[in-house]
Motif scaffolding. Structure first.
Motif, PDB file in Angstrom:
ATOM      1  N   HIS A  22       0.854  -1.187   0.000  1.00 28.33           N
ATOM      2  CA  HIS A  22       0.000   0.000   0.000  1.00 28.33           C
ATOM      3  C   HIS A  22       0.889   1.235   0.000  1.00 28.33           C
ATOM      4  O   HIS A  22       1.811   1.360   0.790  1.00 28.33           O
ATOM      5  N   THR A  23       0.597   2.135  -0.916  1.00 29.29           N
ATOM      6  CA  THR A  23       1.379   3.358  -1.006  1.00 29.29           C
ATOM      7  C   THR A  23       0.457   4.552  -0.800  1.00 29.29           C
ATOM      8  O   THR A  23      -0.764   4.447  -0.914  1.00 29.29           O
ATOM      9  N   ALA A  24       1.052   5.662  -0.512  1.00 30.83           N
ATOM     10  CA  ALA A  24       0.291   6.900  -0.373  1.00 30.83           C
ATOM     11  C   ALA A  24       0.109   7.521  -1.753  1.00 30.83           C
ATOM     12  O   ALA A  24       0.966   7.382  -2.625  1.00 30.83           O
ATOM     13  N   PRO A 109     -34.647   4.044 -12.096  1.00 28.52           N
ATOM     14  CA  PRO A 109     -35.156   5.321 -11.597  1.00 28.52           C
ATOM     15  C   PRO A 109     -35.058   5.398 -10.072  1.00 28.52           C
ATOM     16  O   PRO A 109     -35.206   4.394  -9.376  1.00 28.52           O
ATOM     17  N   GLY A 110     -34.775   6.597  -9.590  1.00 29.54           N
ATOM     18  CA  GLY A 110     -34.667   6.815  -8.155  1.00 29.54           C
ATOM     19  C   GLY A 110     -33.387   7.531  -7.792  1.00 29.54           C
ATOM     20  O   GLY A 110     -32.605   7.926  -8.661  1.00 29.54           O
ATOM     21  N   LYS A 111     -33.154   7.684  -6.477  1.00 25.83           N
ATOM     22  CA  LYS A 111     -31.935   8.340  -5.975  1.00 25.83           C
ATOM     23  C   LYS A 111     -30.800   7.332  -5.908  1.00 25.83           C
ATOM     24  O   LYS A 111     -31.002   6.180  -5.518  1.00 25.83           O
ATOM     25  N   HIS A 112     -29.616   7.804  -6.268  1.00 28.25           N
ATOM     26  CA  HIS A 112     -28.415   6.970  -6.234  1.00 28.25           C
ATOM     27  C   HIS A 112     -27.246   7.804  -5.733  1.00 28.25           C
ATOM     28  O   HIS A 112     -27.184   9.010  -5.971  1.00 28.25           O
ATOM     29  N   THR A 113     -26.308   7.137  -5.062  1.00 29.95           N
ATOM     30  CA  THR A 113     -25.068   7.793  -4.666  1.00 29.95           C
ATOM     31  C   THR A 113     -23.938   7.276  -5.551  1.00 29.95           C
ATOM     32  O   THR A 113     -23.932   6.107  -5.961  1.00 29.95           O
ATOM     33  N   LEU A 114     -23.005   8.167  -5.837  1.00 26.35           N
ATOM     34  CA  LEU A 114     -21.815   7.839  -6.621  1.00 26.35           C
ATOM     35  C   LEU A 114     -20.600   8.373  -5.885  1.00 26.35           C
ATOM     36  O   LEU A 114     -20.626   9.474  -5.328  1.00 26.35           O
ATOM     37  N   GLU A 115     -19.529   7.600  -5.902  1.00 31.15           N
ATOM     38  CA  GLU A 115     -18.261   8.027  -5.306  1.00 31.15           C
ATOM     39  C   GLU A 115     -17.138   7.414  -6.120  1.00 31.15           C
ATOM     40  O   GLU A 115     -17.254   6.284  -6.586  1.00 31.15           O
ATOM     41  N   LEU A 116     -16.074   8.160  -6.308  1.00 34.94           N
ATOM     42  CA  LEU A 116     -14.900   7.662  -7.025  1.00 34.94           C
ATOM     43  C   LEU A 116     -13.818   7.269  -6.030  1.00 34.94           C
ATOM     44  O   LEU A 116     -13.615   7.952  -5.025  1.00 34.94           O
ATOM     45  N   LEU A 117     -13.123   6.195  -6.338  1.00 31.93           N
ATOM     46  CA  LEU A 117     -11.984   5.741  -5.544  1.00 31.93           C
ATOM     47  C   LEU A 117     -10.867   5.403  -6.518  1.00 31.93           C
ATOM     48  O   LEU A 117     -11.079   4.642  -7.468  1.00 31.93           O
ATOM     49  N   VAL A 118      -9.710   5.983  -6.311  1.00 27.63           N
ATOM     50  CA  VAL A 118      -8.551   5.690  -7.163  1.00 27.63           C
ATOM     51  C   VAL A 118      -7.711   4.626  -6.478  1.00 27.63           C
ATOM     52  O   VAL A 118      -7.461   4.699  -5.270  1.00 27.63           O
ATOM     53  N   ALA A 119      -7.304   3.633  -7.247  1.00 27.17           N
ATOM     54  CA  ALA A 119      -6.479   2.549  -6.713  1.00 27.17           C
ATOM     55  C   ALA A 119      -5.205   2.434  -7.543  1.00 27.17           C
ATOM     56  O   ALA A 119      -5.108   2.966  -8.649  1.00 27.17           O
ATOM     57  N   PHE A 126      -5.082   3.430  -2.199  1.00 30.05           N
ATOM     58  CA  PHE A 126      -3.961   4.146  -1.597  1.00 30.05           C
ATOM     59  C   PHE A 126      -4.229   4.284  -0.107  1.00 30.05           C
ATOM     60  O   PHE A 126      -5.340   4.110   0.365  1.00 30.05           O
ATOM     61  N   ASP A 127      -3.185   4.567   0.658  1.00 26.19           N
ATOM     62  CA  ASP A 127      -3.313   4.703   2.099  1.00 26.19           C
ATOM     63  C   ASP A 127      -2.791   6.081   2.496  1.00 26.19           C
ATOM     64  O   ASP A 127      -1.582   6.308   2.401  1.00 26.19           O
ATOM     65  N   PRO A 128      -3.658   7.003   2.899  1.00 27.71           N
ATOM     66  CA  PRO A 128      -5.101   6.876   3.055  1.00 27.71           C
ATOM     67  C   PRO A 128      -5.803   6.830   1.694  1.00 27.71           C
ATOM     68  O   PRO A 128      -5.219   7.212   0.669  1.00 27.71           O
TER      69      PRO A 128
END
Length: 140
Positions: A22-24, A109-119, A126-128
């Motif tokens: 794991h790298t920063a 249809p409806g509400k949705h959440t989206l989030e991006l994560l880079v690996a 990455f850490d954190p």
């Protein structure tokens, strides 16, 4: 029994090696949504554009310093993920290991959440973790 202990020891060493990999992320790096915007009301399918500042994009499996690739979390909380192992491929964790920075997704249809994560090149966070602000969209 001796073989079992040897196998366990090998697994333990592999796990420790993985944890050490794991790298920063690069200092000051940011991941964000170019589109859609938080609170958007959209007729599907949804085009999602990813932004990354302070780092580059490289395909999974290719090790370059200060690079990674995107993962799109759909209706998923980052806190629910095991970030000490490669990210799984599911219908709620979409991988873009070829270095893509845009996708089109079909959401009900409806509400949705989206989030991006880079690996990194190994699909390890990455850490954190380098992740975007979670946004909410409504698909009509």
């Amino acid at each position: 029994m001796n073989r079992l202990l040897m196998a366990f020891g090998a697994m333990l060493l592999a796990t420790m090696a993985l944890a050490q990999d794991h790298t920063a992320a690069a200092p000051g790096a940011e991941v964000y949504f170019i589109a859609p915007s938080d609170g958007a009301k959209i007729h599907g399918p949804v085009t999602v554009r990813f932004g990354l500042k302070g780092m580059g994009i490289a395909p999974a499996g290719i090790k370059f310093d200060n690079t990674g690739h995107h993962h799109l979390l759909v209706d998923t909380d980052l806190s629910e993920l095991k970030l000490d192992a490669p990210l799984p491929i599911t219908d709620k964790i979409l991988h873009f290991g070829k270095g893509q920075t845009e996708t089109t997704v079909t959401l009900p249809p409806g509400k949705h959440t989206l989030e991006l994560l880079v690996a990194d090149y190994q699909h390890l966070s990455f850490d954190p973790p380098l992740h975007s602000k979670k946004i909410t969209i409504t698909v009509n």
